[in-house]
Design a protein around this motif. Structure first.
Motif, mmCIF file in Angstrom:
data_model
loop_
_atom_site.group_PDB
_atom_site.id
_atom_site.type_symbol
_atom_site.label_atom_id
_atom_site.label_comp_id
_atom_site.label_asym_id
_atom_site.label_seq_id
_atom_site.Cartn_x
_atom_site.Cartn_y
_atom_site.Cartn_z
ATOM 1 N N ILE A 118 103.133 130.790 113.018
ATOM 2 C CA ILE A 118 103.543 131.546 111.519
ATOM 3 C C ILE A 118 102.413 132.386 111.393
ATOM 4 O O ILE A 118 101.208 131.982 111.465
ATOM 5 C CB ILE A 118 103.441 130.368 110.585
ATOM 6 N N GLY A 119 102.595 133.726 111.293
ATOM 7 C CA GLY A 119 101.607 134.780 111.062
ATOM 8 C C GLY A 119 101.076 135.429 112.477
ATOM 9 O O GLY A 119 101.372 134.700 113.411
ATOM 10 N N ALA A 162 94.764 138.086 113.104
ATOM 11 C CA ALA A 162 93.684 137.935 114.117
ATOM 12 C C ALA A 162 93.573 136.660 114.696
ATOM 13 O O ALA A 162 93.211 136.617 115.908
ATOM 14 C CB ALA A 162 92.242 138.283 113.135
ATOM 15 N N ARG A 168 106.475 138.192 108.427
ATOM 16 C CA ARG A 168 107.097 138.826 107.374
ATOM 17 C C ARG A 168 107.776 139.911 107.545
ATOM 18 O O ARG A 168 107.368 140.688 108.540
ATOM 19 C CB ARG A 168 106.196 139.086 105.958
ATOM 20 N N ARG A 170 102.390 144.422 112.140
ATOM 21 C CA ARG A 170 101.841 144.093 113.584
ATOM 22 C C ARG A 170 102.651 143.880 114.747
ATOM 23 O O ARG A 170 103.811 142.930 114.548
ATOM 24 C CB ARG A 170 101.203 142.616 113.281
ATOM 25 N N CYS A 197 99.085 130.002 111.146
ATOM 26 C CA CYS A 197 97.746 130.784 110.984
ATOM 27 C C CYS A 197 98.204 132.046 110.067
ATOM 28 O O CYS A 197 97.976 133.208 110.583
ATOM 29 C CB CYS A 197 97.738 131.571 112.459
ATOM 30 N N HIS A 210 97.296 130.078 102.728
ATOM 31 C CA HIS A 210 97.728 129.057 101.952
ATOM 32 C C HIS A 210 99.304 128.889 101.384
ATOM 33 O O HIS A 210 99.798 127.869 101.438
ATOM 34 C CB HIS A 210 96.889 129.164 100.598
ATOM 35 N N VAL A 263 96.009 125.496 110.185
ATOM 36 C CA VAL A 263 94.593 125.904 109.967
ATOM 37 C C VAL A 263 94.034 126.351 108.514
ATOM 38 O O VAL A 263 92.984 126.224 108.190
ATOM 39 C CB VAL A 263 94.394 127.071 111.027
ATOM 40 N N ALA A 279 89.985 121.358 112.727
ATOM 41 C CA ALA A 279 88.344 121.444 112.062
ATOM 42 C C ALA A 279 88.364 122.841 111.778
ATOM 43 O O ALA A 279 87.774 123.206 110.967
ATOM 44 C CB ALA A 279 87.414 120.973 113.044
ATOM 45 N N ALA A 297 86.566 126.362 111.851
ATOM 46 C CA ALA A 297 85.114 126.997 112.111
ATOM 47 C C ALA A 297 84.092 125.999 111.960
ATOM 48 O O ALA A 297 82.935 126.547 112.357
ATOM 49 C CB ALA A 297 85.001 128.222 111.467
ATOM 50 N N LYS A 334 90.654 132.696 101.920
ATOM 51 C CA LYS A 334 90.470 133.423 103.436
ATOM 52 C C LYS A 334 89.132 133.113 104.055
ATOM 53 O O LYS A 334 88.847 133.388 104.964
ATOM 54 C CB LYS A 334 90.837 134.681 103.427
ATOM 55 N N VAL A 385 87.129 125.600 105.360
ATOM 56 C CA VAL A 385 86.381 124.858 106.114
ATOM 57 C C VAL A 385 86.013 123.817 105.162
ATOM 58 O O VAL A 385 85.677 122.461 105.464
ATOM 59 C CB VAL A 385 85.067 125.358 106.766
ATOM 60 N N ALA A 412 86.958 129.290 114.734
ATOM 61 C CA ALA A 412 88.421 128.712 114.015
ATOM 62 C C ALA A 412 89.742 128.893 114.960
ATOM 63 O O ALA A 412 90.308 128.219 115.226
ATOM 64 C CB ALA A 412 88.538 129.342 112.698
#
Ligand SMILES: NC(=O)C1=CN([C@@H]2O[C@H](COP(=O)(O)OP(=O)(O)OC[C@H]3O[C@@H](n4cnc5c(N)ncnc54)[C@H](OP(=O)(O)O)[C@@H]3O)[C@@H](O)[C@H]2O)C=CC1
Ligand SMILES: O=C([O-])CC(=O)C(=O)O
Length: 265
Positions: free
Chosen positions: A10-11, A14, A37, A42, A68, A71, A91, A120, A122, A185, A189, A248
């Motif tokens: 998803i996404g 980067a 979306r 991209r 990725c 929220h 993530v 976990a 980054a 963003k 962590v 990450a």
């Protein structure tokens, strides 16, 4: 011939692009689908089927979906995937600072018989933190330090002049609950630390904009019945997104590679 593990993402920002670079070197893994979306510009590499609706991704039935995308995408898409019986690795762990989302994910995973894994990301040291928590913890403090540019578009802009900053400036001190929510963003962590240790309210967080550094650093200080430990990770950011550390993306890749293997060593 053994079947390849089919991954949906998803996404496609980067983090996802770095993930694709890592996973495409692995014979046991096939990146089959992605959800992006309809407005996204991209480019997605050939061979990956592009969906702009979660129903399409569910119908494709990948073995694992890797989130990725932030929220909002955790709240909007992950419960549906879990209810459909599809395992998900996330993530954007900061979404779990919201108790209602945590409960919804728990219910969805139970109903669908699927598994949700939060990586976990980054930060490091969460294995030690989880083990230490069994004997009781007195204090867990996280300090995040990034160059000023990494904090643009966040509430830090209301506290410090990021463009002209000459010295390190602490612009936030408070709980992981607030930090994860207000810096979606940059402070996922803090949620990973909170979940591994003493929870969102008791985990103390300090966030710093530092014009003298080029890295995204994460410091964890832990005290409890076991003794104490401190760990600092200095991460190189991903060139495509200075808010996001390369580690990450590598953390997600490692979680997928481990799952695709026969042994968890
Ligand atoms: N746990 C950790 O240590 C870390 C976690 N993260 C989390 O990872 C996320 C991704 O990071 P990164 O790749 O660097 O961010 P980018 O901004 O580079 O990319 C985000 C991607 O997600 C897409 N997207 C955003 N919202 C949605 C949505 N609601 N549904 C579907 N797709 C969506 C964007 O779409 P479009 O192409 O349309 O812009 C884009 O493709 C961050 O938002 C953050 O939550 C980040 C760093 C560390
Ligand atoms: O990548 C990082 O350095 C950490 C980060 O952005 C986050 O936790 O959201």
């Amino acid at each position: 011939m053994t079947q390849k593990m089919r991954i949906g993402i998803i996404g496609f920002g980067a983090m996802a692009q770095s993930l694709v670079q890592q996973l495409s070197k692995r014979d046991a893994i096939h990146i089959a689908d992605c959800l992006i979306r309809s407005t996204s510009t991209r480019p997605v590499p050939g061979g990956i089927v592009r969906h702009d609706d979660i129903s399409g991704l569910i119908a494709a039935a990948p073995d694992l979906v890797v989130e990725c995308a932030g929220h909002r995408s955790v709240a909007d898409h992950v419960p549906r995937l879990l209810r459909a019986g599809i395992d998900v690795t996330i993530v954007s762990i900061g979404a779990l600072a919201d108790a209602a989302i945590r409960e919804e994910l728990q219910r969805a995973a139970e109903e669908g018989g699927a598994r949700l894994v939060a990586v976990a990301g980054a930060i490091g040291g969460l294995d030690a933190l989880r083990a230490a928590a069994l004997a009781g913890l007195d204090a867990v403090t996280y300090t995040g330090r990034k160059p000023p540019g990494a904090w643009t578009g966040t509430p830090a802009e209301e506290v410090v002049a990021l463009d002209t900053l000459r010295e390190p400036a602490t612009f936030y001190e408070g709980s992981a609950a607030e930090a994860a929510r207000d810096y979606p963003k940059n402070a996922n962590v803090t949620a990973a630390v909170a979940l591994a240790g003493i929870g969102f309210d008791r985990t103390r967080v300090r966030l710093i904009a530092d014009p003298t550094t080029r890295t995204n650093s994460h410091q964890l200080e832990v005290q409890g019945a076991f003794g104490r430990f401190a760990i600092t990770i200095e991460n190189n950011p991903l060139p495509e997104n200075p808010k996001t550390s390369w580690l990450a993306a590598l953390s997600v890749a490692e979680a997928v590679i481990r799952r695709a293997g026969k042994l968890e060593l």
